[in-house]
Design a protein around this motif. Structure first.
Motif, PDB file in Angstrom:
ATOM      1  N   GLU A 174       8.782   0.280-106.191  1.00 31.16           N
ATOM      2  CA  GLU A 174       8.207  -0.089-107.496  1.00 31.16           C
ATOM      3  C   GLU A 174       7.637  -1.508-107.467  1.00 31.16           C
ATOM      4  OE1 GLU A 174      11.271   0.708-110.382  1.00 31.16           O
ATOM      5  OE2 GLU A 174      11.129   2.871-110.077  1.00 31.16           O
ATOM      6  N   TYR A 178       3.736  -2.337-107.981  1.00 32.35           N
ATOM      7  CA  TYR A 178       3.347  -3.257-109.050  1.00 32.35           C
ATOM      8  C   TYR A 178       2.187  -4.131-108.560  1.00 32.35           C
ATOM      9  CZ  TYR A 178       3.765  -7.078-112.461  1.00 32.35           C
ATOM     10  OH  TYR A 178       3.509  -8.022-113.421  1.00 32.35           O
ATOM     11  N   ARG A 181      -1.009  -2.017-108.064  1.00 30.53           N
ATOM     12  CA  ARG A 181      -1.701  -1.757-109.346  1.00 30.53           C
ATOM     13  C   ARG A 181      -2.523  -2.962-109.789  1.00 30.53           C
ATOM     14  NH1 ARG A 181       3.077   0.554-110.868  1.00 30.53           N
ATOM     15  NH2 ARG A 181       3.644  -1.145-112.258  1.00 30.53           N
ATOM     16  N   ILE A 330      11.614  -4.152-113.793  1.00 29.93           N
ATOM     17  CA  ILE A 330      10.800  -5.326-113.452  1.00 29.93           C
ATOM     18  C   ILE A 330      10.719  -6.267-114.654  1.00 29.93           C
ATOM     19  CG2 ILE A 330       8.474  -6.132-112.815  1.00 29.93           C
ATOM     20  CD1 ILE A 330       8.090  -3.505-111.272  1.00 29.93           C
ATOM     21  N   GLU A 332       8.602  -9.103-115.905  1.00 29.51           N
ATOM     22  CA  GLU A 332       7.297  -9.717-115.600  1.00 29.51           C
ATOM     23  C   GLU A 332       7.245 -11.167-116.079  1.00 29.51           C
ATOM     24  OE1 GLU A 332       3.723  -7.336-116.216  1.00 29.51           O
ATOM     25  OE2 GLU A 332       5.009  -5.675-116.850  1.00 29.51           O
TER      26      GLU A 332
END
Length: 342
Positions: A174, A178, A181, A330, A332
């Motif tokens: 993941e 991230y 993306r 996550i 951020e």
């Protein structure tokens, strides 16, 4: 000031000393009314249970041992361990258990601490705060038959060992996705030595994500830190090869902060030129400049659940060996930037 004895409590409460002993062991033969009266007198007189005497009677120490990953000083400098200890302590406090921590400064000394704890019957069970290859502690505990829990994924016969862990392969996948993306295709991976299971699992997650997204895995972008390979040298090597990734997955916040400082020395801006995502979401991630985007591994919960599993097994030695997975997410912050807007 003389210590208050059972006889003193019995005299004050107007009951036999044997009644006080039965109240201490919460015997069903004593009425709730008498228990209440005796406990009130204990509190007023400041009577404390003699744990050494209790150990002899109950053959229980009400203590769990904690095996540190490396020397106590090094472990406590890493914000991961105080947070794990906070979780363990919270559950132990609820269950009236004490904690004993290995204090050895080397692998050998830590192993000897564990042997003393087990053979000296100083603890009812142990929490091993790591999982790594060629570890002597876990095989010794398996052989000794004492209850224990591993924080991490056990190596070897995992179904025979109680454990509390994150799904580190999935979490690293993941983290890598991230960055993908955000438009990153040149992504580096930095971890501590892969002898620790957590590092190997996170490397697996990173490579899985790269392959699934048809991105090249450059062997030069995968770095394992140790004394001979400090972060400064890692950054120098990447710059010498004129191959600096635009994004990094770093397996803990301390290493990520170190990377941040080394890049700053080279006047490489984060996140404008390089994005960083790290693991554990400790206080370091929040206080870094810029603050680090980090995978929250819920460290407190790892500690709390490991103590919960261990005390359950101490109380019921025949229970099955369960594996608890603590979810990750996550958090951020400002250390990652999209390349798609450029």
């Amino acid at each position: 000031m003389m210590a208050v004895t059972i006889k003193d409590v019995a005299k004050q409460a107007n009951v036999a000393p044997s009644t006080v002993s039965r109240v201490l062991s919460d015997s069903p033969r004593i009425s709730e009314k008498t228990k209440k009266k005796v406990r009130k007198v204990m509190e007023e007189m400041g009577y404390y249970i003699n744990h050494n005497a209790r150990v002899l009677v109950q053959k229980s120490t009400q203590t769990i041992g904690i095996v540190m990953k490396n020397s106590t000083s090094a472990s406590l400098h890493d914000p991961f361990f105080p947070e794990v200890l906070r979780g363990i302590s919270a559950l132990c406090h609820q269950q009236s258990f004490n904690i004993s921590i290995t204090t050895g400064e080397s692998e050998e000394a830590i192993f000897n601490d564990v042997v003393k704890m087990v053979q000296g019957k100083r603890v009812d069970g142990l929490i091993v705060s790591y999982s790594k290859k060629d570890d002597k502690v876990v095989p010794f505990l398996v052989k000794s038959g004492i209850p224990f829990v591993v924080v991490g994924k056990p190596i070897g016969k995992a179904n025979e060992i109680m454990s509390v862990d994150n799904d580190n392969v999935q979490a690293a996948k993941e983290a890598t996705e991230y960055l993908i993306r955000l438009g990153h295709t040149k992504i580096g991976f930095i971890s501590e030595q892969p002898k620790y299971e957590v590092s190997a699992a996170r490397l697996q997650g990173y490579t899985d994500a790269m392959r699934m997204n048809n991105l090249d895995i450059d062997a030069d972008f995968i770095k394992h830190l140790d004394k001979s390979e400090p972060m400064k040298r890692v950054v120098d090597e990447l710059l010498d090869g004129s191959k600096l990734p635009t994004g990094f997955v770093v397996t803990d916040d301390i290493a990520a902060l170190n990377l941040l400082l080394c890049l700053r020395e080279k006047n490489i801006k984060v996140p404008e030129e390089v994005s960083i995502i790290s693991f554990n979401n400790t206080i370091i991630a929040k206080l870094a400049t810029p603050p680090l985007t980090s995978i929250d591994t819920q460290i407190y919960q790892l500690g709390y659940e490991s103590a919960k599993c261990l005390i359950e097994e101490i109380k019921n030695p025949l229970m099955f060996k369960k594996s608890v997975i603590i979810p990750t997410f996550i958090e951020e912050r400002g250390s990652c930037q999209s390349l798609l807007d450029k």
